[in-house]
Design a protein around this motif. Structure first.
Motif, PDB file in Angstrom:
ATOM      1  N   ASN A  24       0.808  -1.214   0.000  1.00  0.00           N
ATOM      2  CA  ASN A  24       0.000   0.000   0.000  1.00  0.00           C
ATOM      3  C   ASN A  24       0.845   1.270   0.000  1.00  0.00           C
ATOM      4  OD1 ASN A  24      -2.496  -1.291  -0.025  1.00  0.00           O
ATOM      5  ND2 ASN A  24      -2.461  -1.580   2.189  1.00  0.00           N
ATOM      6  N   TYR A  29       0.917   3.846  -6.831  1.00  0.00           N
ATOM      7  CA  TYR A  29      -0.484   4.071  -6.487  1.00  0.00           C
ATOM      8  C   TYR A  29      -0.715   5.384  -5.727  1.00  0.00           C
ATOM      9  CZ  TYR A  29      -0.417  -0.962  -7.359  1.00  0.00           C
ATOM     10  OH  TYR A  29      -0.231  -2.208  -7.922  1.00  0.00           O
ATOM     11  N   LEU A 164      -1.931   3.965   0.830  1.00  0.00           N
ATOM     12  CA  LEU A 164      -3.345   3.853   0.491  1.00  0.00           C
ATOM     13  C   LEU A 164      -4.191   3.727   1.749  1.00  0.00           C
ATOM     14  CD1 LEU A 164      -3.095   1.305  -2.468  1.00  0.00           C
ATOM     15  CD2 LEU A 164      -3.493   3.762  -2.641  1.00  0.00           C
ATOM     16  N   ARG A 173      -6.033   1.032  -6.055  1.00  0.00           N
ATOM     17  CA  ARG A 173      -4.947   0.157  -6.493  1.00  0.00           C
ATOM     18  C   ARG A 173      -5.390  -0.768  -7.609  1.00  0.00           C
ATOM     19  NH1 ARG A 173      -3.901  -2.891  -1.889  1.00  0.00           N
ATOM     20  NH2 ARG A 173      -5.524  -4.285  -2.644  1.00  0.00           N
TER      21      ARG A 173
END
Length: 351
Positions: A24, A29, A164, A173
């Motif tokens: 993450n 992303y 994220l 994502r």
């Protein structure tokens, strides 16, 4: 109000929530990964294929779109519009994104989006937009929302923009991954002639007259134009025992490796050559990206003059995955990232 409250709760960090095992914190992303045009989330991609006509690209893209976007059970994807004269193709997509799946649970969302394809001579522009989701549809009808309210930087990243956020983040994502897969698939469609494993289309050596790699070159001899079929069949051996260079249209010349040479083939009924360049070779990659025409020169032993020169007009380039490299039987390190450059052969010369 209920919908807004649901979104806020879903996007707040929840300590008790099971940790997502995926990365993450990957910059891929994070900030700037989701772009907007006129306030609407939109991902764009330009695929350059300078050697192909608008008609060639349109037909190839239309064939790809018809295969990629078609009804599947309850999901209705389809090509909604195509006009060869305008060079425009539009597809409406409806498919599932699977977040996790096990014998006891299935976490997925239905995603809707539109893909616009604009073809021109030598290039193709893609746009993925009008993205919407229908999440947890089996539970009380689920929740529906748009990309603009769900996967933007403000919603799907933490306050520091370093990772994220839960729930919203996984949508962001997986949408980015879907976009990458979609654009890569479209790019591969333009290069499917050489990705094919059929003898006619795959990169291969064309049967040619034998020339020994240790042949002595007459320093006073001049390069003469010859037919492709007259070139030596063992260019790989010549390159391995001598050397091979790449020359840009502006005269810049760099040395490349023997395994960068991948042979000859056919694409759209034209003779083409293939170069496989490691993306970490900055100079070679920059030369190929910035040149529309180039020369590949083969030198035998320690000769200072090239024995074979192949002049090419760049047709297209294609980033290669490890699986694609294996399918092409390339002797390449699959842990590296490569780009396959395809050039229309315009002239062949030999001493």
């Amino acid at each position: 109000m209920k919908k807004i409250l649901f979104i806020l709760l879903m996007c707040l960090p929840i300590i008790s929530m099971a940790k997502d095992k995926k990365d993450n914190s990957n910059p891929k992303y994070l900030t700037g990964a989701v772009t907007t045009i006129d306030g609407r989330v939109a991902f764009t991609k330009e695929i350059n294929a300078p050697g192909l006509s608008k008609t060639d690209i349109f037909n190839q893209m239309l064939d790809w779109a018809k295969g990629r976007f078609k009804p599947d059970g309850k999901l209705y994807s389809h090509v909604s519009y195509s006009n060869e004269e305008e060079g425009v193709i539009a597809a409406s997509a409806e498919e599932y994104i699977i977040f996790s799946s096990s014998a006891l649970s299935l976490d997925r969302t239905r995603i809707y989006y539109q893909l616009l394809i604009n073809t021109k001579d030598g290039k193709c522009d893609l746009m993925m937009t009008r993205i919407r989701y229908w999440y947890d549809e089996a539970r009380d009808g689920g929740e529906k929302y748009s990309a603009e309210e769900w996967i933007t930087d403000d919603m799907a990243l933490n306050k520091k923009k370093t990772k994220l956020a839960p729930i919203c983040g996984k949508f962001r994502r997986e949408t980015i991954d879907l976009k990458d897969e979609l654009f890569q698939s479209a790019a591969s469609a333009l290069g499917q002639k050489f990705l094919d494993t059929t003898p006619e289309a795959a990169p291969q050596s064309v049967p040619m007259q034998k020339l020994q790699p240790a042949i002595k070159i007459n320093a006073s001899a001049e390069l003469k134009e010859v037919g492709l079929e007259q070139l030596p069949s063992n260019l790989n051996e010549i390159a391995a025992q001598g050397r091979i260079t790449l020359t840009a249209s502006n005269g810049e010349e760099i040395e490349i490796k023997a395994d960068n040479w991948s042979g000859f083939g056919k694409m759209f009924n034209k003779n083409v050559s293939y170069l496989l360049i490691d993306q970490s070779r900055i100079a070679a990659t920059a030369l190929m990206e910035q040149s529309d025409t180039y020369k590949i020169s083969f030198y035998t032993d320690d000769n200072s003059k090239a024995s074979v020169v192949i002049e090419c007009k760049k047709a297209m380039s294609q980033k290669m995955t490890a699986e694609e490299l294996k399918s092409l039987n390339q002797n390449a390190d699959t842990s590296k990232q490569y780009t396959m450059y395809i050039g229309e052969v315009t002239k062949t010369l030999m001493r």
